[in-house]
Scaffold this active site. Structure first.
Site, PDB file in Angstrom:
ATOM      1  N   ASP A 149      37.200  67.000 -12.996  1.00 36.24           N
ATOM      2  CA  ASP A 149      37.499  66.233 -14.203  1.00 36.24           C
ATOM      3  C   ASP A 149      38.990  65.955 -14.286  1.00 36.24           C
ATOM      4  OD1 ASP A 149      34.829  66.493 -14.877  1.00 36.24           O
ATOM      5  OD2 ASP A 149      35.162  68.166 -16.244  1.00 36.24           O
ATOM      6  N   LYS A 150      39.345  64.925 -15.023  1.00 38.53           N
ATOM      7  CA  LYS A 150      40.741  64.529 -15.183  1.00 38.53           C
ATOM      8  C   LYS A 150      41.612  65.706 -15.617  1.00 38.53           C
ATOM      9  CE  LYS A 150      43.694  61.455 -17.932  1.00 38.53           C
ATOM     10  NZ  LYS A 150      43.722  60.378 -18.965  1.00 38.53           N
TER      11      LYS A 150
END
Length: 322
Positions: A149-150
């Site tokens: 995930d970012k």
């Protein structure tokens, strides 16, 4: 070419599509007319071109709801869609921890999107890989075989050849690739355990995944073990947890730990709260293990959490053991 000023001339450098509306046509909204004239483009894309000044009616920039009439001349400068530029090189900062002729091990920083997608078509890890390793253009997805995930930091393996990529995908399918994460969660989570709960898209909130009422759930297994427990400055209990993945579903650790009522610290999407200075979900991929596709030897890598994660760890009063 319409009579435009210098700024417009520089913007409209390519030749436009030119339409003269038939005398037999009825007056209609510009966006509806464009959808009939250029059906290969979506209505929303055409509307964005109008709003950004890439469409002229009788030499004038107008709004989407502008009414066009028989005999009007419409000029349209087609614009490249963001997704069409997704696989272009960008100078993006990230650390390559180790590499061979067949693979790279990347330590992804917080805030860097792994792969282009809606809202993030450029400036991703994939774009950075293409900038630093141009040969990766020949490998599907620039060699990316799994994602973070970012706002999750840590280790990823990138294949430098299609043969290596196939090898890594097979390891993921056979669950022989080792991926261990560190997480800080709310509450006292003692001992160890396994969450075996299918994950799918949340039926009520599209940006969330869910282990309860979800759409098209897929099997997901997360093993966890408490490393230590302590208290944040506001006396809220926190547990540091080591998580090992068997599967790799979107948001898997975040969803699974939230489902047992121990959401990640600062993971507001899944019930976490910003305590102890945490500004993003406290999750870091710190151990990566795989079999080398060339030699068959087991490779193992470790990356310490980034500074923001360590700063949260430092303000928590830890007990010696769980």
């Amino acid at each position: 070419m319409p009579d435009t000023d210098t700024e417009k001339d520089s913007l409209f450098s390519a030749e436009p599509l030119r339409f003269v509306l038939p005398i037999s046509s009825a007056p209609d909204r510009l966006d509806k007319t464009l959808a009939r004239l250029i059906p290969q483009h979506s209505r929303s894309r055409l509307q964005s071109w109008v709003e950004n000044g890439h469409v002229l009616v009788n030499g004038e920039i107008v709004k989407t709801k502008h009414t066009v009439y028989p005999g009007d001349t419409v000029l349209v400068w087609e614009q490249q869609a963001p997704e069409d530029m997704a696989f272009e090189p960008d100078d993006v900062a990230f650390e390559v921890l180790a590499q061979s002729d067949s693979w790279l091990v990347v330590n992804k920083p917080v805030g860097l999107v792994t792969h282009p997608g809606a809202g993030n078509w450029r400036g991703t890890l994939l774009n950075g890989l293409l900038f630093r390793f141009p040969a990766l253009r020949q490998v599907p997805r620039a060699g990316i075989v799994h994602r973070l995930d970012k706002d999750t930091s840590g280790l990823l393996v990138v294949a430098r050849t299609e043969v290596a990529q196939t090898h890594f995908v097979r390891q993921l399918q056979e669950r022989s690739m080792g991926r261990q994460y560190l997480a800080l969660v709310h509450g006292v989570l003692p001992g160890q355990g396994t969450v075996d709960a299918p994950i799918g898209r949340d039926a009520r909130v599209p940006v969330r995944m869910s282990a309860a009422a979800s759409i098209a759930p897929k099997p997901a297994v997360t093993h966890y073990e408490a490393v230590r427990q302590g208290y944040a400055p506001d006396d809220e209990a926190v547990t540091e947890v080591a998580c090992r993945l068997e599967t790799g579903r979107t948001h898997q650790i975040r969803v699974h730990l939230s489902s047992i009522h121990h959401p990640l610290v600062a993971d507001t999407l899944y019930g976490g709260r910003m305590i102890a200075g945490a500004q993003r979900q406290m999750l870091h991929a710190h151990i990566l293990q795989f079999d080398d596709p060339d030699t068959g030897l087991r490779q193992s890598f470790t990356a310490a959490p980034p500074q923001d994660f360590q700063s949260v760890q430092e303000v928590i009063a830890w007990n010696t053991r769980p």
